[in-house]
Write a protein that holds these residues in place. Structure first.
Motif, short mmCIF file in Angstrom:
data_model
loop_
_atom_site.label_atom_id
_atom_site.label_comp_id
_atom_site.label_asym_id
_atom_site.label_seq_id
_atom_site.Cartn_x
_atom_site.Cartn_y
_atom_site.Cartn_z
N LEU A 11 0.84 -3.08 -0.10
CA LEU A 11 0.77 -1.76 -0.73
C LEU A 11 0.87 -0.66 0.33
N ASP A 12 0.19 -0.86 1.46
CA ASP A 12 0.27 0.09 2.57
C ASP A 12 1.73 0.29 2.99
N ARG A 13 2.45 -0.81 3.17
CA ARG A 13 3.83 -0.72 3.64
C ARG A 13 4.75 -0.13 2.58
N ARG A 14 4.50 -0.47 1.33
CA ARG A 14 5.33 0.08 0.25
C ARG A 14 5.17 1.60 0.17
N MET A 15 3.93 2.07 0.35
CA MET A 15 3.66 3.50 0.29
C MET A 15 3.98 4.19 1.62
N GLY A 16 4.07 3.40 2.71
CA GLY A 16 4.32 3.98 4.02
C GLY A 16 3.11 4.71 4.58
N GLU A 17 1.93 4.37 4.06
CA GLU A 17 0.70 5.04 4.48
C GLU A 17 -0.42 4.02 4.63
N ASN A 18 -1.35 4.30 5.54
CA ASN A 18 -2.53 3.46 5.74
C ASN A 18 -3.58 3.91 4.74
N ILE A 19 -3.51 3.39 3.52
CA ILE A 19 -4.28 3.91 2.39
C ILE A 19 -5.80 3.81 2.59
N TRP A 20 -6.25 2.73 3.22
CA TRP A 20 -7.70 2.55 3.41
C TRP A 20 -8.16 2.93 4.81
N GLY A 21 -7.24 3.36 5.67
CA GLY A 21 -7.61 3.73 7.03
C GLY A 21 -8.03 2.56 7.89
N ARG A 22 -7.55 1.36 7.56
CA ARG A 22 -7.94 0.16 8.30
C ARG A 22 -7.13 0.03 9.59
N LYS A 55 0.24 7.55 -8.83
CA LYS A 55 -0.62 6.69 -9.65
C LYS A 55 -0.87 5.35 -8.98
N GLN A 56 0.20 4.74 -8.44
CA GLN A 56 0.06 3.43 -7.78
C GLN A 56 -0.86 3.51 -6.57
N TYR A 61 -5.90 2.11 -4.36
CA TYR A 61 -7.03 2.42 -3.48
C TYR A 61 -8.34 1.87 -4.04
N TYR A 62 -8.50 1.94 -5.35
CA TYR A 62 -9.73 1.46 -5.98
C TYR A 62 -9.66 -0.03 -6.31
N GLY A 63 -8.90 -0.77 -5.52
CA GLY A 63 -8.87 -2.22 -5.67
C GLY A 63 -7.96 -2.69 -6.77
N ASP A 64 -6.92 -1.87 -7.07
CA ASP A 64 -5.97 -2.24 -8.13
C ASP A 64 -6.70 -2.56 -9.43
N VAL A 65 -7.51 -1.61 -9.90
CA VAL A 65 -8.16 -1.79 -11.20
C VAL A 65 -7.06 -2.00 -12.24
N THR A 66 -7.40 -2.62 -13.35
CA THR A 66 -6.38 -2.90 -14.36
C THR A 66 -5.81 -1.60 -14.92
N GLU A 67 -4.58 -1.67 -15.40
CA GLU A 67 -3.94 -0.49 -15.97
C GLU A 67 -4.76 0.04 -17.14
N THR A 108 -14.43 -3.87 2.31
CA THR A 108 -13.28 -3.49 1.50
C THR A 108 -13.73 -3.29 0.06
N ILE A 109 -12.89 -2.60 -0.72
CA ILE A 109 -13.22 -2.38 -2.13
C ILE A 109 -13.24 -3.70 -2.90
N TRP A 110 -12.40 -4.68 -2.45
CA TRP A 110 -12.38 -5.99 -3.12
C TRP A 110 -13.67 -6.76 -2.88
#
Length: 204
Positions: A11-22, A55-56, A61-67, A108-110
């Motif tokens: 997900l980080d690579r798809r967005m091109g951003e370090n979403i969780w700052g890891r 949205k993605q 970020y919140y652990g891919d909660v269900t849609e 992690t959120i997971w």
């Protein structure tokens, strides 16, 4: 404890951003998408595409909660007084797994969600295993006795990459109080989140 490491870094690579700052995120080394076509020049993104991406990113970020759960947060936020985007962030930050993550009880959120589902978290002294439960201001969140000795929890508490935000008041290493519902600018996101675009996505 968390089994989603490969997926979250994708997900980080798809967005091109370090979403969780890891610090281990692959985006720290290369900011293009995964796969052999990841470096191709990107075409112009439509308004829908921009909204979908926002949205993605927030949902991921919140652990891919269900849609279903994520859209429910939007619907509930839209019924509340005030700005829908701000309300939505407030609802997401009130989730028990998010509060456990913010309290640095889990790295992690997971793993935060797993701590909750395995019964290691108490809310006002009562065991709760529902990660989506909404915490109220004044609620006390405590680590169970077994959890205090877990290597995962001790690792999380030693992480230097994130701090406990002001709306969570720690009382020692195993107990916190959720003091108030935060606004967007108070939430310590490592990257820019745009809940207004998420609202536009769902209100089409």
């Amino acid at each position: 404890m968390s089994k989603r490491s490969s997926a979250k870094y994708k997900l980080d690579r798809r967005m091109g951003e370090n979403i969780w700052g890891r610090p281990k995120s692959p985006v720290n080394k290369r900011e293009y998408g995964p796969g052999q076509h990841g470096q191709r020049r990107k075409g112009k993104v439509s308004d829908f595409g921009i909204q979908l991406r926002a949205k993605q990113k927030l949902k991921g970020y919140y652990g891919d909660v269900t849609e279903k759960q994520f859209k429910k947060s939007y619907v509930e936020a839209s019924r509340m007084a005030g700005d829908t985007g701000q309300n939505m962030i407030g609802l997401l930050e009130r989730r028990l797994d998010a509060v456990v993550y913010r309290a640095k009880f889990a790295p992690t959120i997971w793993s935060a969600r797993q701590l909750v589902s395995h019964g290691h978290i108490l809310v006002n002294g009562v065991k709760c295993n529902i990660a989506s439960r909404l915490v109220k201001p004044g609620d006390e969140i405590t680590l169970g006795n077994k959890a205090k000795e877990m290597a995962l929890v001790m690792e999380a508490q030693s992480l230097a990459e994130r701090d406990i935000p002001e709306y969570i008041a720690p009382d020692g290493n195993a107990k916190i109080t959720f003091t108030r519902v935060p606004t967007l600018d108070e939430v310590p996101y490592p990257v820019k989140m745009e809940p207004n675009l998420v609202v536009e996505f769902y209100s089409r």
